[in-house]
Design a protein around this motif. Structure first.
Motif, short mmCIF file in Angstrom:
data_model
loop_
_atom_site.label_atom_id
_atom_site.label_comp_id
_atom_site.label_asym_id
_atom_site.label_seq_id
_atom_site.Cartn_x
_atom_site.Cartn_y
_atom_site.Cartn_z
N PRO A 8 57.67 38.65 40.83
CA PRO A 8 56.63 38.37 41.81
C PRO A 8 55.41 39.28 41.67
O PRO A 8 54.27 38.83 41.79
CB PRO A 8 57.34 38.59 43.15
N ARG A 9 55.65 40.56 41.40
CA ARG A 9 54.53 41.49 41.28
C ARG A 9 53.65 41.15 40.08
O ARG A 9 52.42 41.17 40.17
CB ARG A 9 55.06 42.91 41.17
N ALA A 10 54.29 40.81 38.94
CA ALA A 10 53.53 40.46 37.74
C ALA A 10 52.75 39.17 37.95
O ALA A 10 51.60 39.04 37.51
CB ALA A 10 54.46 40.33 36.55
N ARG A 11 53.38 38.21 38.65
CA ARG A 11 52.69 36.94 38.92
C ARG A 11 51.48 37.18 39.82
O ARG A 11 50.41 36.60 39.61
CB ARG A 11 53.64 35.93 39.54
N TYR A 12 51.66 38.02 40.83
CA TYR A 12 50.55 38.30 41.75
C TYR A 12 49.41 38.99 40.99
O TYR A 12 48.23 38.67 41.21
CB TYR A 12 51.03 39.20 42.90
N ARG A 13 49.76 39.91 40.11
CA ARG A 13 48.74 40.61 39.34
C ARG A 13 47.96 39.62 38.48
O ARG A 13 46.73 39.67 38.42
CB ARG A 13 49.38 41.69 38.48
N GLU A 14 48.68 38.71 37.82
CA GLU A 14 48.01 37.75 36.95
C GLU A 14 47.14 36.80 37.77
O GLU A 14 46.03 36.43 37.36
CB GLU A 14 49.05 36.98 36.14
N LEU A 47 38.68 43.04 48.83
CA LEU A 47 39.25 44.23 48.23
C LEU A 47 38.24 45.38 48.28
O LEU A 47 37.03 45.15 48.33
CB LEU A 47 39.63 43.98 46.77
N SER A 48 38.74 46.56 48.22
CA SER A 48 37.86 47.72 48.06
C SER A 48 37.50 47.83 46.59
O SER A 48 38.19 47.29 45.71
CB SER A 48 38.56 48.99 48.52
N GLY A 49 36.39 48.54 46.31
CA GLY A 49 36.00 48.74 44.92
C GLY A 49 37.10 49.38 44.09
O GLY A 49 37.45 48.87 43.01
N PRO A 50 37.69 50.48 44.57
CA PRO A 50 38.76 51.10 43.79
C PRO A 50 39.95 50.18 43.55
O PRO A 50 40.59 50.25 42.50
CB PRO A 50 39.16 52.31 44.66
N ALA A 51 40.24 49.30 44.51
CA ALA A 51 41.37 48.38 44.34
C ALA A 51 41.13 47.42 43.19
O ALA A 51 42.05 47.06 42.44
CB ALA A 51 41.62 47.61 45.63
N LEU A 52 39.88 47.00 43.02
CA LEU A 52 39.55 46.08 41.92
C LEU A 52 39.80 46.73 40.57
O LEU A 52 40.20 46.05 39.60
CB LEU A 52 38.08 45.66 42.04
N TYR A 53 39.61 48.01 40.50
CA TYR A 53 39.78 48.71 39.23
C TYR A 53 41.25 48.83 38.82
O TYR A 53 41.54 49.28 37.71
CB TYR A 53 39.13 50.09 39.29
N ARG A 54 42.15 48.41 39.68
CA ARG A 54 43.55 48.34 39.27
C ARG A 54 43.80 47.15 38.35
O ARG A 54 44.79 47.10 37.64
CB ARG A 54 44.46 48.24 40.50
N TYR A 55 42.87 46.20 38.37
CA TYR A 55 43.04 44.98 37.58
C TYR A 55 42.14 44.97 36.34
O TYR A 55 42.51 44.39 35.31
CB TYR A 55 42.74 43.76 38.46
#
Length: 269
Positions: A8-14, A47-55
């Motif tokens: 689920p986590r990998a699918r959400y990330r994708e 999303l916050s700016g820093p959160a976007l940088y996780r992707y």
């Protein structure tokens, strides 16, 4: 072979990465390459700016993904067109028109993606090295058409320069061999030697003749593909930029005329 199941986590990330790319493409469609803004994307997604940088690591990382996707999509469209065109008894000239039409159709359907990979560079951005192979995959289906050609005087100088390119760059021979495998054995792509010394020194030997013929076919293939690309890029880019507005011709008519002239220069039937 069993397919790897994503958790689920990998699918959400994708899914999130896909949403980010979709929003980025919308920005590009609305304002061009300089309009890409990660802060706006983050805001639209809540999303916050820093959160976007996780992707994505930053603007360039996102551009890398968009450019890779665009090249891969264009290459897939060209491969499908080549497979359809190869069915039946269509000659090389007709197949050239089929491929040119597919290239133009892909660009017209999603001009922002075409401009991303073929337009003016985004200021301050340097594309990753692996885009070269992806770009070659777009043009690859043209290679076998021109490998079977008989280049005339109008393109002789270009063919000569392609011969030198084959000798200087091993990756070029490997590229041709992937799409025209029958010349692969004679082109030593691993060492970059497009024509063996024996072929130069003993043109009457059967082995030399075979190698020289393969080199000539490879050079013809490269010259045709490169010339086709310049004609396609010029015509399609002008059409997308609206430069044909107010003129009587259609973009497809002009492109078709270019392809017929190129087919004539290479003796394609």
């Amino acid at each position: 072979m069993e397919r790897t199941q994503q958790g689920p986590r990998a699918r959400y990330r994708e899914q999130t990465r896909t949403e980010i790319k979709d929003l980025a493409l919308r920005q590009l469609a609305e304002g061009g390459g300089t309009s890409l803004a990660l802060t706006r994307i983050a805001k639209e997604m809540g999303l916050s700016g820093p959160a976007l940088y996780r992707y994505f690591g930053g603007r360039d990382d996102l551009l890398n993904a968009l450019i890779r996707d665009a090249y891969d999509d264009a290459a897939a469209a060209m491969a499908r067109a080549a497979a359809r065109s190869a069915k039946g008894s269509r000659g090389a000239r007709a197949r050239l028109h089929d491929l040119a039409g597919a290239y133009r159709a892909w660009a017209i359907a999603q001009p922002h993606r075409y401009v991303l990979i073929q337009g003016d560079p985004v200021p301050g951005y340097v594309a990753p090295a692996d885009t070269l192979e992806r770009a070659r995959a777009v043009l690859g289906p043209f290679l076998p058409l021109f490998a079977a050609g008989n280049p005339g005087p109008a393109v002789a100088a270009t063919v000569d320069e392609m011969t030198a390119w084959l000798a200087a760059d091993a990756t070029v021979g490997a590229w041709v061999a992937r799409y025209v495998p029958e010349v692969g054995d004679a082109l030593d792509a691993s060492s970059g030697e497009a024509l063996s010394a024996s072929a130069r020194e003993a043109p009457d030997a059967s082995a030399g003749e075979g190698t020289a013929a393969a080199e000539a076919r490879a050079a013809s293939a490269l010259a045709g593909a490169v010339l086709a690309w310049t004609q396609l890029h010029g015509s399609v880019s002008l059409e997308l930029a609206g430069q044909f507005a107010g003129m009587a011709h259609r973009g497809s008519t002009l492109l078709g005329a270019h392809m017929d002239l190129l087919a004539d220069a290479f003796g394609l039937e």
